[in-house]
Each structure stands twice: as structure tokens, then as C-alpha cells.
Design a protein around this motif. Structure first.
Motif, mmCIF file in Angstrom:
data_model
loop_
_atom_site.group_PDB
_atom_site.id
_atom_site.type_symbol
_atom_site.label_atom_id
_atom_site.label_comp_id
_atom_site.label_asym_id
_atom_site.label_seq_id
_atom_site.Cartn_x
_atom_site.Cartn_y
_atom_site.Cartn_z
ATOM 1 N N ILE A 177 0.832 -1.197 0.000
ATOM 2 C CA ILE A 177 0.000 0.000 0.000
ATOM 3 C C ILE A 177 0.874 1.257 0.000
ATOM 4 C CG2 ILE A 177 -1.688 1.309 1.367
ATOM 5 C CD1 ILE A 177 -2.842 -1.328 2.274
ATOM 6 N N ASP A 178 2.020 1.146 0.648
ATOM 7 C CA ASP A 178 2.914 2.296 0.720
ATOM 8 C C ASP A 178 3.606 2.601 -0.603
ATOM 9 O OD1 ASP A 178 2.308 2.547 3.332
ATOM 10 O OD2 ASP A 178 4.167 1.678 4.100
ATOM 11 N N THR A 179 3.668 1.625 -1.476
ATOM 12 C CA THR A 179 4.585 1.802 -2.607
ATOM 13 C C THR A 179 3.930 1.899 -3.982
ATOM 14 O OG1 THR A 179 4.878 -0.585 -2.570
ATOM 15 C CG2 THR A 179 6.558 0.709 -1.465
ATOM 16 N N ILE A 180 2.699 1.438 -4.112
ATOM 17 C CA ILE A 180 2.088 1.487 -5.454
ATOM 18 C C ILE A 180 1.331 2.798 -5.651
ATOM 19 C CG2 ILE A 180 0.534 0.376 -7.088
ATOM 20 C CD1 ILE A 180 0.673 -2.153 -5.508
ATOM 21 N N PRO A 181 1.751 3.625 -6.581
ATOM 22 C CA PRO A 181 0.938 4.812 -6.851
ATOM 23 C C PRO A 181 -0.292 4.411 -7.663
ATOM 24 C CG PRO A 181 2.972 4.843 -8.164
ATOM 25 C CD PRO A 181 2.934 3.536 -7.446
ATOM 26 N N ARG A 182 -1.396 5.086 -7.398
ATOM 27 C CA ARG A 182 -2.634 4.765 -8.116
ATOM 28 C C ARG A 182 -2.454 5.145 -9.592
ATOM 29 N NH1 ARG A 182 -8.517 5.683 -5.959
ATOM 30 N NH2 ARG A 182 -7.596 7.034 -4.406
ATOM 31 N N VAL A 202 -13.347 8.383 -26.331
ATOM 32 C CA VAL A 202 -13.209 8.596 -24.891
ATOM 33 C C VAL A 202 -13.566 7.314 -24.135
ATOM 34 C CG1 VAL A 202 -14.116 9.868 -22.893
ATOM 35 C CG2 VAL A 202 -13.635 11.080 -25.031
ATOM 36 N N LEU A 203 -14.671 6.679 -24.528
ATOM 37 C CA LEU A 203 -15.086 5.446 -23.847
ATOM 38 C C LEU A 203 -14.057 4.332 -24.057
ATOM 39 C CD1 LEU A 203 -18.937 5.614 -24.464
ATOM 40 C CD2 LEU A 203 -17.797 5.611 -22.227
ATOM 41 N N GLY A 204 -13.434 4.316 -25.213
ATOM 42 C CA GLY A 204 -12.371 3.333 -25.474
ATOM 43 C C GLY A 204 -11.217 3.501 -24.491
ATOM 44 N N PHE A 205 -10.807 4.736 -24.257
ATOM 45 C CA PHE A 205 -9.720 5.001 -23.303
ATOM 46 C C PHE A 205 -10.125 4.574 -21.887
ATOM 47 C CE2 PHE A 205 -8.719 8.683 -26.325
ATOM 48 C CZ PHE A 205 -7.706 7.988 -26.969
ATOM 49 N N ILE A 206 -11.390 4.835 -21.563
ATOM 50 C CA ILE A 206 -11.877 4.490 -20.228
ATOM 51 C C ILE A 206 -11.841 2.975 -20.020
ATOM 52 C CG2 ILE A 206 -13.967 4.450 -18.775
ATOM 53 C CD1 ILE A 206 -14.597 7.279 -19.879
ATOM 54 N N ASP A 207 -12.254 2.238 -21.051
ATOM 55 C CA ASP A 207 -12.268 0.776 -20.919
ATOM 56 C C ASP A 207 -10.859 0.219 -20.749
ATOM 57 O OD1 ASP A 207 -14.987 0.598 -20.955
ATOM 58 O OD2 ASP A 207 -15.112 0.400 -23.130
ATOM 59 N N GLN A 208 -9.934 0.825 -21.458
ATOM 60 C CA GLN A 208 -8.525 0.443 -21.337
ATOM 61 C C GLN A 208 -8.050 0.676 -19.894
ATOM 62 O OE1 GLN A 208 -6.463 2.641 -24.441
ATOM 63 N NE2 GLN A 208 -4.532 2.553 -23.309
ATOM 64 N N TYR A 209 -8.447 1.804 -19.340
ATOM 65 C CA TYR A 209 -8.029 2.191 -17.991
ATOM 66 C C TYR A 209 -8.685 1.307 -16.927
ATOM 67 C CZ TYR A 209 -7.378 5.439 -13.988
ATOM 68 O OH TYR A 209 -7.059 6.012 -12.789
ATOM 69 N N ASN A 210 -9.931 0.911 -17.185
ATOM 70 C CA ASN A 210 -10.649 0.075 -16.199
ATOM 71 C C ASN A 210 -9.868 -1.184 -15.837
ATOM 72 O OD1 ASN A 210 -12.920 1.637 -15.715
ATOM 73 N ND2 ASN A 210 -14.043 0.812 -17.477
ATOM 74 N N VAL A 211 -9.269 -1.782 -16.839
ATOM 75 C CA VAL A 211 -8.504 -3.016 -16.629
ATOM 76 C C VAL A 211 -7.310 -2.746 -15.714
ATOM 77 C CG1 VAL A 211 -7.166 -4.822 -17.791
ATOM 78 C CG2 VAL A 211 -9.203 -3.855 -18.910
ATOM 79 N N GLN A 212 -6.607 -1.656 -16.029
ATOM 80 C CA GLN A 212 -5.417 -1.293 -15.261
ATOM 81 C C GLN A 212 -5.793 -0.932 -13.815
ATOM 82 O OE1 GLN A 212 -3.534 2.188 -16.836
ATOM 83 N NE2 GLN A 212 -1.601 1.823 -15.722
ATOM 84 N N THR A 223 -10.936 -5.160 -3.271
ATOM 85 C CA THR A 223 -11.801 -5.796 -4.263
ATOM 86 C C THR A 223 -11.582 -5.127 -5.611
ATOM 87 O OG1 THR A 223 -13.415 -5.999 -2.497
ATOM 88 C CG2 THR A 223 -14.199 -6.446 -4.734
ATOM 89 N N PRO A 224 -11.194 -5.875 -6.631
ATOM 90 C CA PRO A 224 -10.934 -5.243 -7.923
ATOM 91 C C PRO A 224 -12.228 -4.784 -8.594
ATOM 92 C CG PRO A 224 -10.655 -7.638 -8.087
ATOM 93 C CD PRO A 224 -10.977 -7.333 -6.655
ATOM 94 N N ARG A 225 -12.242 -3.549 -9.025
ATOM 95 C CA ARG A 225 -13.341 -3.061 -9.872
ATOM 96 C C ARG A 225 -12.777 -1.961 -10.750
ATOM 97 N NH1 ARG A 225 -17.540 0.939 -6.691
ATOM 98 N NH2 ARG A 225 -16.038 2.276 -5.657
ATOM 99 N N GLY A 226 -13.462 -1.710 -11.839
ATOM 100 C CA GLY A 226 -12.975 -0.704 -12.788
ATOM 101 C C GLY A 226 -13.209 0.706 -12.267
ATOM 102 N N TRP A 227 -12.502 1.651 -12.882
ATOM 103 C CA TRP A 227 -12.681 3.060 -12.552
ATOM 104 C C TRP A 227 -14.122 3.485 -12.826
ATOM 105 C CZ3 TRP A 227 -12.800 7.697 -15.877
ATOM 106 C CH2 TRP A 227 -12.551 8.890 -15.181
#
Lengths: 255, 255
Positions: A177-182, A202-212, A223-227
Motif C-alpha cells: 500500500i505504501d509503494t504502489i501509486p494509483r 473517450v469510452l475506449g480510453f476508459i475501458d482500457q483504464y478500467n482493466v489497469q 476488491t478489484p473493480r474498474g474506474w
């Protein structure tokens, strides 16, 4: 690639919420304020103020007003950043002239205060401190005003915790938690050439980001969830519905 | 006193309005955007966008829209910084959920965009560029929207010129203009401990500053006058009275 020590400082920013008891020396605070004041300001109006909390009882009350966020009480130093039109009002009043303003004046103050605050933050981070902005200061602003005698024409915007980071002990359960930047949105999602992109792009970029974003949460043990999930929930509900009425009661013209 | 290279960069900021023709390499722009994106953002909403103008004709039109400010056309690079709620709206729309917001959402976007912009600026300055924010972008926003296809939910805030400074030739009449930074209010006028000061204290700081401000103008060869004079004139007249109506027409809730 060419880079600079300053850019390295900017790139290594992470939110710090756990602080040691070490106080921030006054010399560092003065230096950070000076750096803040050199930020650009619209027509030199310098529409900002910063209140440092050295009074322990007031710090404790503020921590409660900010939803009991421990770091407000624990950080080496805590500040309240305000958009400030008070000086302008006192000047016109003394000259028996009207103070006339529209939304523009309020926005200039909010922008001025934000540019100032970010310079303060960068200065502190370059000195080795960790920082955390406290938006929850906006939860109970009338009480903040009363506690700090903040007058008409001054609009508290956010708090700022500054201090030395409390690092996890070896063997503690949450060193990651201390080391990973969001992670942030892909650059192409926030910077464009000559025109704003289409909704589909724009939605394409968002979907790409959701995974990351979900991977990041998973790596933190959350709990993993998308942006999109987080944003969708956030903006389906109105946050801080009384803010406009409050700022207007302090003199802000939002028209 | 302990300081850092980063703080030296912050302290040496001056507004630069005269630029050489040298373009800003894309690698530097990408680095600055990355640094901007690492700035704090409220609950990771990242409510900002930056549009770069590489199209010469659009640059020229924008310069005209910003009151014919030459530097908008001449600077090595020019950007439009926007508070951006578009991504949030597309997310709720796709989920068939309402987008509900109050003034809070608009303010978060303005603050987020300003923190982002200031990091971008600091990154560029650390690389040796000069910068100049362009508030006059807010003079004719509907035309800016049309020129750059800026959609509903995206609020242009200010422009940003970046480039290598055109320094005065030896023997030119205005070398001083290049080197004197505009003085700021005394630190005690913008930073306080535990409570906001009294009106009398504030006015005392202002009077102290007026003297310094007039000397600065005189040293630049301008008519000396105090900061109070400039501020008094500025806030007796309403600036940009149509701004609220415009932002509301773009979807901003100011209530």
C-alpha cells in the motif's frame, strides 16, 4: 529521455496518510509558502490564504469535522487552504467603492488558491515530506469558519496534511500500500491535439483504464473493480449539496 | 537554509510573454503531461483535459479570441486547459444511471484541473521553458468551444503558453522587464496560525505591500501605484459577467 530532478519529484508523488510524529520545522514551512506565492496569479490578485493549525485542540476538532480522518490530527503539520477575496473587499470598502463580482471572481480565487497550494505541495515533497489533500474539509464548513474565525469573503477549499511518512515495519501486512501509486488515465484520454475526441474514443480510453485500475486494486488487496464503477457510483449521488448555499452566504457570487 | 533544486525552480518563476520560434519537442510535452497527471486528484476523478494547438490557423484564431495576445500565437506550444466532467457523464450515461451533481462537482473539476496545470507548468519550467497562463481565454468561450469541438460537460478554464524565452538584446531598452519578478504580498498577509487575522491587521499588510508594489512598477518604468489601486479598480467593475450562464449552458451545476 531528458528529465529533471523536479520532474522526478512530481512523478514520484503518492498520497501519504500515515505520518510519524515528527513536526515540520518552521523554516521548511516558510520556504513552502514562499514557493507557493511565486505561483502564477491572475492579474496579481493573489486570492488565497493558508491557515496553519498549531493549536492541538483545534487540530483535534478539525479532524472530527473532516470525518475523523486521523491524519488531520497526526500529520507533522496541517493547513487549511482558502480562496480569499477578503483583501479585495477591504480595499474597495476603504475606498468607499462597491465590490462588484460575478462567478469570474470566485473562479479566479479557486484557481489562484489551487495553483498556490500545488506549489506548496511540490516544495514540501521536494524536501522529503509526504502530503495529503483533505477534500472532506468541505463537509462541515460553517463549523470550520467558526473554529478558525474565517470571515466573509474567505472560502475554505481543502485541508493539507504534511509530514514524514510512517513506513510499514518489516513484516507488516501492507507494505505494498505504501509503494504502489494509483494509476492515472492513459495520457491520450486527457490530452488531445486541436480538437476534443469523440465519445466513442473517450469510452475506449476508459475501458482500457478500467482493466489497469482493477489490477491496481487487486495488487493492494482490495476488491478489484474498474474506474467506471467507482465513478458511476460517485456521480449518481449528489455530493455536498449545501456547498453553493454556504459559499453564497459567505459572499460568493455564483452568477 | 536547506532548500532543493525544485524549490529554486518554483522561486524563480516569472511570467514569460515573449518567446523564440523554437518549438517544444513532443518528448518534453509528454513528460509534462505525465507529471501533471501525477498531481493529486479528488477521489481519482481526474476531472481535467488539455488540448494542444498544433494547427497554425486555429492558433491564430485563438490568439484573436484571447484579445490578440501575440504570445498565444508565438509561443513554442499552446494549450487549453479544461475542467472536464465529460468522462464521468459518459460513464453514467452508458450505465443508464443519472448524472447528478451540485457545485461540488464543478469545484472539484476546477481544482483538479488547476493542480494538474500547475504540475505541468513546474515540469516545463524545470526543463528551462518559460510559461504564461492566459485567463483571457475566458473572454469568448463559446467561440473556443466551436473551434476545438469542446463538448457538453467540458469547461475551458485558461490557456497556457510554453516556450523558450526571447531575451532582450544587449542594449535594448527593457532588459529590466525580463528580470524583475513581480513582488508578492508579505507572507504574513496570506498565511496565519489558528485563526484569520483582523481587518486592521490585513489592511496593515496591504499598506506595507503597496509601497513595495509601487517601487516595482517604478523600476519597470511604469507609472508607480499601489496594489490597492489596481485591485480597487479591478473589483469595482464586474469582469466576464456571462461566465456563469455559459458554464451552466455546458452542464455545470452552480447550485
Amino acid at each position: 529521455m531528458t528529465t529533471t530532478q523536479t520532474i522526478q519529484t512530481l512523478l514520484s508523488h503518492r498520497t501519504v496518510r500515515r505520518f510519524t510524529d515528527q513536526p515540520v520545522p518552521d523554516a521548511h514551512i516558510q520556504l513552502a509558502i514562499e514557493a507557493g506565492q511565486r505561483a502564477s496569479t491572475s492579474s496579481a490578485v493573489q486570492a488565497y490564504s493558508m491557515i496553519r493549525l498549531t493549536d492541538r485542540a483545534k487540530r483535534q476538532t478539525l479532524a472530527e469535522l473532516c470525518g475523523n480522518q486521523k491524519q488531520v490530527e497526526k500529520a507533522g503539520a496541517f493547513f487549511v487552504i482558502c480562496a480569499d477575496t477578503r483583501r479585495h473587499r477591504l480595499i474597495t470598502e476603504r475606498a468607499d467603492a462597491p465590490y462588484n463580482a460575478a462567478l469570474e471572481a470566485f473562479m479566479v480565487a479557486v484557481i489562484d488558491a489551487s495553483l498556490f497550494a500545488q506549489n506548496v505541495v511540490v516544495a514540501f515533497e521536494s524536501l522529503g515530506y509526504g502530503i495529503c489533500y483533505i477534500g472532506a474539509l468541505r463537509n462541515q464548513l460553517p463549523a470550520v469558519d467558526e473554529l478558525l474565525s474565517i470571515p466573509h469573503g474567505v472560502y475554505p477549499l481543502f485541508g493539507l496534511c504534511v509530514g514524514m511518512e510512517q513506513r510499514s515495519e518489516a513484516g507488516a501486512s501492507d507494505p505494498i500500500i505504501d509503494t504502489i501509486p494509483r494509476p492515472r488515465l492513459p495520457k491520450q484520454a486527457v490530452s488531445f491535439d486541436n480538437r476534443y475526441p469523440s465519445d466513442a474514443e473517450v469510452l475506449g480510453f476508459i475501458d482500457q483504464y478500467n482493466v489497469q485500475y482493477a489490477s491496481y486494486l487487486e495488487a493492494r488487496g482490495a476488491t478489484p473493480r474498474g474506474w467506471s464503477d467507482a465513478i458511476g457510483t460517485k456521480f449518481t449521488n449528489v455530493s455536498r449539496p449545501d456547498l453553493a448555499t454556504y459559499y453564497q452566504s459567505k459572499g460568493a457570487c455564483l452568477e
